[in-house]
Design a protein around this motif. Structure first.
Motif, short mmCIF file in Angstrom:
data_model
loop_
_atom_site.label_atom_id
_atom_site.label_comp_id
_atom_site.label_asym_id
_atom_site.label_seq_id
_atom_site.Cartn_x
_atom_site.Cartn_y
_atom_site.Cartn_z
N TYR A 192 -9.79 -3.73 3.19
CA TYR A 192 -9.26 -3.43 1.87
C TYR A 192 -10.12 -2.36 1.22
O TYR A 192 -11.10 -2.67 0.56
N ASN A 193 -9.77 -1.15 1.44
CA ASN A 193 -10.65 -0.09 0.95
C ASN A 193 -10.47 0.24 -0.53
O ASN A 193 -9.96 1.29 -0.90
N HIS A 238 -7.98 -9.23 -5.63
CA HIS A 238 -7.49 -8.00 -5.01
C HIS A 238 -8.37 -7.55 -3.85
O HIS A 238 -8.27 -6.41 -3.39
N CYS A 239 -9.22 -8.44 -3.43
CA CYS A 239 -10.00 -8.18 -2.22
C CYS A 239 -10.81 -6.89 -2.27
O CYS A 239 -10.88 -6.16 -1.28
N ARG A 270 -12.84 -15.22 4.18
CA ARG A 270 -12.30 -15.69 2.91
C ARG A 270 -11.66 -17.04 3.09
O ARG A 270 -11.02 -17.31 4.11
N LEU A 327 2.64 -8.67 -0.92
CA LEU A 327 3.48 -8.31 0.22
C LEU A 327 4.69 -9.24 0.30
O LEU A 327 5.83 -8.80 0.41
N ALA A 355 -4.43 -11.46 -3.07
CA ALA A 355 -3.38 -10.76 -3.81
C ALA A 355 -2.55 -9.86 -2.90
O ALA A 355 -1.38 -9.61 -3.16
N PHE A 356 -3.15 -9.38 -1.83
CA PHE A 356 -2.41 -8.51 -0.92
C PHE A 356 -1.29 -9.29 -0.23
O PHE A 356 -0.17 -8.81 -0.11
N ASN A 382 2.86 1.11 3.91
CA ASN A 382 2.57 0.15 2.86
C ASN A 382 1.13 -0.32 3.02
O ASN A 382 0.79 -1.10 3.91
N ALA A 383 0.29 0.18 2.14
CA ALA A 383 -1.15 -0.10 2.27
C ALA A 383 -1.45 -1.59 2.20
O ALA A 383 -2.43 -2.06 2.77
N PHE A 384 -0.61 -2.34 1.51
CA PHE A 384 -0.84 -3.78 1.41
C PHE A 384 -0.69 -4.44 2.77
O PHE A 384 -1.50 -5.27 3.18
N ALA A 385 0.36 -4.04 3.47
CA ALA A 385 0.60 -4.62 4.79
C ALA A 385 -0.51 -4.20 5.76
O ALA A 385 -1.04 -5.01 6.51
N ASN A 417 1.05 4.92 -1.50
CA ASN A 417 0.75 4.01 -0.39
C ASN A 417 0.36 2.63 -0.93
O ASN A 417 0.68 1.61 -0.34
N CYS A 468 1.47 1.21 -3.31
CA CYS A 468 2.60 0.56 -3.95
C CYS A 468 2.43 0.36 -5.45
O CYS A 468 2.78 -0.70 -5.97
N SER A 478 -3.58 -3.26 5.07
CA SER A 478 -4.84 -3.92 4.73
C SER A 478 -4.84 -5.37 5.18
O SER A 478 -5.81 -5.87 5.75
N LEU A 479 -3.74 -6.03 4.92
CA LEU A 479 -3.65 -7.44 5.26
C LEU A 479 -3.85 -7.61 6.76
O LEU A 479 -4.64 -8.45 7.22
#
Lengths: 349, 349
Positions: free
Chosen positions: B62-63, B117-118, A4, A57, A52-53, B51-54, A116, A118, B56-57
């Motif tokens: 990014y499921n 949002h990936c 990306r 965050l 966006a993640f 925290n799924a955002f953290a 999870n 959020c 994933s990042l």
DNA sequence: TTGAAAGCGATACCAT
DNA sequence: ATGGTATCGCTTTCAA
């Protein structure tokens, strides 16, 4: 998979700092218009999209809401979802959707995933007989706002958007009485179903009010209120008994559909031999012959209201975030006994 | 809003490092079972959720998949969504949902949000007449896998899941011919609608095959194929003309519903005076009287297949990821002219 | 078996 | 007006 494009790519391409790039893209004031222009062009050229993640965050702002419905291929619920999405997208929220399939464990599993992820808030129509406490508890503990739709099952003061089920059933029954029907049967769902019980209660209230006897043999319960098949069998039961009803009120349009079939088989004319009123104003109701009198359930409006409340709750507005939509009867031919018959009843009875 | 419990909170409470906590929670091998046990207990006690955002990042995983549909309160589409969710949740994907409302710009706007949002992939049923190139281009450029559903509108080799519309229409028309109908009218949608055109084409093929004349006056186009009202008006047009058809094939069940109404008004018996076949096998079709013969559209299966293909595409499987579901006719009474009539046709004609 | 530190991609504060 | 650096919550080397 190509990597990306990130802020760094833009920064390196232009020999500026990442900070500057961020400023340009976020329309900050402290930046040279010239630099900004160049950066924006470069961003466009590289087709940059903010991750966006990473943003969420960092800013600790996760603008996503979760929606959990028992089933989605059901007119009412899909309509609720539509209402939610209308509003949510306007407010720049993304919508995560999950289907519990009437299973409590799945409901909770989806809830876990949402937490999870959020989600900023949740709109949920809990499953019949679900251990709501367990489903909603994780939300409460984390102070994640939620609104219940259609099946308020939590504590009394949990916010909800529902419909006045009891009144709807009352109006339906009263209407039948009004049109000259006297022996009104009810086809309902299982005893654990709140909605079913509310409608039963409305039916009883109307019968009482007009001094009609409540006959338990006229009340039939099915397992699945969304199957016409059930309505058919229950209708046969009640119509083949010695003392048959002259009208049937079913707590869903689907059940009513089954009643039509039973009536046809037994050569009962609707509404002259058998009045019918359904519930939900689903699409089917207009298309039945004769069209079905039914109770309106404004799913889309309810969805929109649910989102509005959720947003109120998110921004911390603590005022009353519950609403019960008023009942409205949609009168069609299935309950309109012809004038002649009404008159003959009037003169004879 | 209370702060979310993080790894650090657990670490501090137990005087271990964040790394260790992470290891314990992720079931790594290099950790003392004792420590692990204590950590898990603490995590449970504090009600920790990653925290799924953290995650994933960090993992660059990014499921989440995005689903864009023209409208959701439509039986077929809600059914497709259901199929997608069935599979997606099993594979631990979250599902973001967006409704384009048949507007291209909204479609693109939702797509933008999804990209930000990936989303790992997208399943989309493009809007009628949408500038598909613009909608799908951002996905292509980023190599984000996508599967089109029901309305393949992109390049020839973009993966899709669709239904053999033409064959369905062919079977429907052939069936009517087979049952002795000769003057078969078609009620369809606007000319820009792919689906409508495919069905028109199937109708024409069947007429040709059986040497029945194609009469343009027997083909009526409506704007919205989801409104019974349209079917009603178009049916009146064609039924009130001098040379009226003995059967009508409508490209949706909704349109057929309108035809029923028109037939009733004009005192035409179904199927003896007028045969009718619809399309979609929506719930209404079973409930009409007589039940409507229609073409099956297996939305849920298609949704499941779409997700399977998407997942194939995500893991880099480059094989053919398109499928056309075969057509299947569901024969009910609306097209079954009674034997007597058939015989009289046979002997006289 | 454990911990320190780097880094995912962005933002925001503090310097300059 | 611009850049350096810490930080969001987590995973993942690399050392100890």
């Amino acid at each position: 998979m190509p990597k990306r494009v990130g802020l760094r790519d833009i920064a390196e391409a232009l020999n500026v700092s990442i900070t500057t790039v961020s400023r340009a893209l976020n329309d900050k004031f402290d930046i040279n218009p010239e630099t900004k222009k160049v950066i924006l062009e470069k961003a466009e050229e590289l087709n940059y999209r903010p991750n966006a993640f990473a943003v969420s965050l960092r800013k600790n702002e996760y603008n996503t809401i979760g929606v959990i419905l028992p089933t989605i291929d059901h007119y009412f619920f899909s309509t609720v979802l539509k209402g939610i999405m209308n509003k949510a997208h306007n407010s720049n929220y993304l919508v995560l959707i999950g289907e519990s399939g009437h299973q409590t464990d799945k409901e909770q599993q989806i809830m876990d995933q949402f937490i999870n992820h959020c989600v900023t808030g949740v709109i949920i129509s809990t499953t019949v007989g679900s251990e709501v406490k367990d489903t909603l508890e994780p939300l409460r503990r984390r102070r994640i706002p939620f609104i219940q739709v259609d099946r308020p099952a939590g504590d009394k003061d949990d916010p909800y958007v529902r419909y006045d089920d009891e009144k709807g059933a009352f109006l339906a029954t009263e209407h039948l009485i009004d049109r000259g029907f006297k022996k009104i049967a009810l086809i309902k769902g299982p005893d654990i179903c709140n909605i079913s019980n509310a409608r039963l209660s409305g039916y009883q209230l109307a019968m009482e009010k007009y001094n009609l006897p409540f006959d338990p043999r006229f009340v039939k319960s099915g397992n699945n209120i969304d199957f016409a098949e059930n309505g058919y069998h229950l209708a046969r039961q009640v119509l083949l008994a010695k003392n048959r009803p002259d009208a049937i009120f079913t707590i869903t349009d689907e059940l009513a559909t089954g009643v039509y079939r039973a009536a046809k088989e037994l050569n009962l004319r609707i509404p002259d031999d058998l009045g019918i009123v359904g519930y939900s104003n689903s699409k089917i109701s207009t298309h039945l012959s004769p069209p079905l009198t039914t109770v309106e359930q404004p799913g889309e409006e309810m969805g929109e209201q649910a989102f509005d409340f959720l947003q109120q709750s998110i921004i911390g507005n603590a005022s009353d975030l519950s609403k019960t939509f008023d009942a409205r009867l949609i009168i069609r031919d299935s309950s309109l006994k012809s004038i002649q018959i009404l008159n003959s009843i009037a003169t004879n009875g």
